[in-house]
Enzyme design. Structure first.
Site, short mmCIF file in Angstrom:
data_model
loop_
_atom_site.label_atom_id
_atom_site.label_comp_id
_atom_site.label_asym_id
_atom_site.label_seq_id
_atom_site.Cartn_x
_atom_site.Cartn_y
_atom_site.Cartn_z
N GLN A 63 0.81 -1.22 0.00
CA GLN A 63 0.00 0.00 0.00
C GLN A 63 0.84 1.26 0.00
O GLN A 63 0.30 2.38 -0.10
CB GLN A 63 -0.93 0.01 1.21
CG GLN A 63 -0.22 0.17 2.54
CD GLN A 63 -1.15 0.01 3.73
OE1 GLN A 63 -1.51 -1.09 4.10
NE2 GLN A 63 -1.55 1.14 4.31
N CYS A 69 -5.10 0.37 3.76
CA CYS A 69 -4.99 -1.03 4.18
C CYS A 69 -6.33 -1.76 4.08
O CYS A 69 -6.38 -2.94 3.73
CB CYS A 69 -4.45 -1.11 5.60
SG CYS A 69 -5.45 -0.23 6.83
N HIS A 362 -5.02 -0.54 11.63
CA HIS A 362 -4.60 -1.23 10.40
C HIS A 362 -5.49 -2.44 10.16
O HIS A 362 -6.02 -3.04 11.10
CB HIS A 362 -3.15 -1.68 10.59
CG HIS A 362 -2.46 -2.16 9.34
ND1 HIS A 362 -2.49 -1.48 8.15
CD2 HIS A 362 -1.72 -3.27 9.11
CE1 HIS A 362 -1.78 -2.14 7.25
NE2 HIS A 362 -1.32 -3.23 7.80
#
Length: 438
Positions: A63, A69, A362
Site C-alpha cells: 500500500q 490497508c 490497520h
C-alpha cells in the site's frame, strides 16, 4: 494544587541512582534506542513459519505511503477467491480504482452531513467529528464492499498505481481543505433559507470539482477493460469489453457479500450488541457500517473455522503495538519496556479503548493458523507493506497478541452462533462519531 519542589527532584534522582541497573539500562537505551534495548529475541522460539492450517496464496501487495490497508485487505480476500476459482493465485486487483470512487462517495456523504447538521454550531462535537474526518483515506471492510457493490473491481493493470495513490498525503490534504471550505458555504446557504434544489445544485458543483481533483491525481477510472491472464496451468484467457460491475457479477456470483459479518471485540462497550457507526457510512444508499460486539474467543473460533473452510479472514488491529517490521513478529512480549523502565504500564483492553491508548490502526488478512489439540498457538498474517518486511511480507502473530490487539474479524454467518446471527440481522445501536469501538 502543588508544584514540584527542589527536594522532590532530589529524591527522584536519589531513587534513580540507588539501583545501578538503571544506569546500565540507560546506557543501552541511549545507544540503541528503547525498543532495541528491550527487544526479546526469545519470541522466535514460538513464532516460526510453520502452521497446521495454511492457505495457498501468492505474493503480498504494497500500500506504500497510504492509509488504504482496508482496501488492500478487502481486495486480497477477493483476489484469493478469484485465484482459487480460476487457478491464478497471483492475480491482483486495482486498489487505485476503488480508492478513486471512495473519494467521490465520501465527499458526497460529507456534504450531506454538513447540510443535515447545518443548524448546529460549528464547534458542535458531531460537526467537528465530520470536519476532522474530511479527506481521510482510512476505512473498513464494509466500506470497501459498498464500493465493490456499486462500482465493481478491475485488474491492477486496468488502473495501475500512481504516485498519488502510493503516497496519498497531497491528495487527502487538498480534499480535506476543499471539503471544509465547502462546508462553510453549505452552512451559509442553509442559514439563508436556500431551497433543497439550490442546496443540491451547490453540492453537485462541489462534487464536480472533487471529481476533477481526484481525476487529476489518479486518472479517470476505466469504464471497460479486457480480462487477460495466464493461469497456473499456463492456459491463456481473454475476455474483452467487461465493465467493472459485469466482472463482479460474473466472476463473484457465488461470493455472497451479504453473508459476512464484522465481529468486534471492544470490551468498553456492552457485548452481544450490534452497533452502527454513521460516520463511516461512505456510500449513501449503501449498507450501514455495523459491528457485532462479542467476547474475543468468538472472534478466534470464527476465524479458525473460516480458514479451515479455505477462505482468508480480514481483521482490524493495533499493528504498531508490540510489532517489529524486520522480523514480522507480533507478540505481547516482544518489547519489554516495562522491565527496562521498572514500571507497570499494563492496561486492560477496555481501559486502553476508553482512554484512547488502544484503537484499530490497520487491516490485515489471516491466511493461516497453528493449533495444538485445539489450542491456538499462532497465526499467519498477510500484510500489505510489500515483501521486504517479515517473512517475504507475511507476519507471525501470537495468540496473546490476537487477544490484546485484534479488534474485529470479518467472517461468514455460518461460523457464528444462532444467537449471534439473529443479533447481526436485527436493529443496531447508533454510536456517536467519537465513540471508540476499535
Amino acid at each position: 494544587m502543588t508544584v514540584i519542589s527542589d527536594q522532590e527532584i532530589a529524591d527522584f534522582s536519589a531513587d534513580f541512582n540507588t539501583n545501578s541497573k538503571n544506569q546500565v539500562a540507560s546506557r543501552a537505551a541511549r545507544r540503541s534506542g528503547l525498543l532495541e534495548a528491550s527487544f526479546n529475541d526469545r519470541v522466535s522460539e514460538r513464532l516460526n513459519h510453520v502452521f497446521s492450517t495454511e492457505l495457498d496464496v501468492g505474493g503480498v501487495t504494497d500500500q506504500k505511503h497510504s492509509g488504504r490497508c482496508w482496501e488492500f485487505a478487502t481486495l486480497n480476500v477477493l483476489r484469493h477467491y478469484f485465484g482459487k476459482q480460476n487457478k491464478v493465485k497471483d492475480f491482483t486487483f486495482s486498489q487505485a480504482y476503488n480508492f478513486f470512487w471512495d473519494k467521490i462517495e465520501r465527499a458526497n456523504a460529507f456534504y450531506n452531513a454538513m447540510i443535515r447538521l447545518a443548524d448546529k454550531p460549528l464547534n458542535d462535537r458531531e460537526v467537528q467529528s465530520w470536519l476532522a474526518f474530511a479527506g481521510e483515506d482510512g476505512g473498513l471492510w464494509s466500506m470497501a464492499i459498498n464500493l465493490v457493490k456499486k462500482y465493481g473491481v478491475v485488474p491492477s493493470y486496468a488502473m495501475p498505481e500512481s504516485f498519488n495513490s502510493n503516497n496519498t498525503t497531497g491528495l487527502i490534504d487538498s480534499l480535506a481543505r476543499k471539503e471544509r471550505k465547502d462546508a462553510i458555504a453549505l452552512r451559509k446557504l442553509v442559514s439563508e433559507g436556500s431551497s433543497q434544489d439550490e442546496l443540491e445544485k451547490a453540492k453537485k458543483h462541489f462534487l464536480n470539482e472533487v471529481y476533477r481533483m481526484v481525476s487529476v491525481a489518479l486518472g479517470e477510472p476505466p469504464k471497460k477493460f479486457d480480462l487477460e491472464y495466464r493461469d497456473d496451468d499456463k492456459k491463456y484467457h481473454l475476455e474483452r469489453d467487461l465493465t467493472p460491475c459485469e466482472f463482479v457479477q460474473k466472476y463473484f456470483k457465488d461470493f455472497k457479500f451479504d453473508d459476512y459479518v464484522v465481529l468486534s471485540n471492544c470490551p468498553n462497550h456492552e457485548f452481544n450488541k450490534l452497533y452502527h457507526m454513521p460516520l463511516y457510512d461512505n456510500v449513501d444508499g449503501g449498507d450501514q457500517i455495523k459491528f457485532l460486539n462479542v467476547p474475543i474467543e468468538y472472534l478466534a473460533q470464527a476465524a479458525v473455522a473460516q480458514l479451515k473452510s479455505g477462505d482468508a479472514v480480514i481483521f482490524g488491529n493495533d499493528v504498531l503495538k508490540q510489532m517489529e517490521r524486520k522480523t514480522g513478529y507480533l507478540d505481547t512480549e516482544l518489547y519489554q519496556t516495562d522491565k527496562l523502565f521498572g514500571v507497570d504500564t499494563k492496561m486492560s483492553k477496555a481501559d486502553r479503548l476508553a482512554t484512547g491508548e488502544g484503537f484499530a490502526t490497520h487491516d490485515m488478512t489471516l491466511v493461516g493458523v497453528d493449533e495444538d489439540h485445539g489450542h491456538i498457538r499462532k497465526w499467519k498474517v498477510e500484510n500489505s507493506w510489500g515483501d521486504k518486511y517479515g517473512h517475504k511480507g507475511f507476519y507471525e502473530m501470537s495468540q496473546p497478541w490476537f487477544e490484546d490487539y485484534v479488534y474485529d474479524v470479518v467472517v461468514r454467518k455460518e461460523f457464528l452462533t444462532d444467537e449471534q446471527v439473529k443479533l447481526a440481522e436485527g436493529p443496531a445501536i447508533d454510536l456517536k462519531p467519537w465513540d471508540n469501538i476499535g
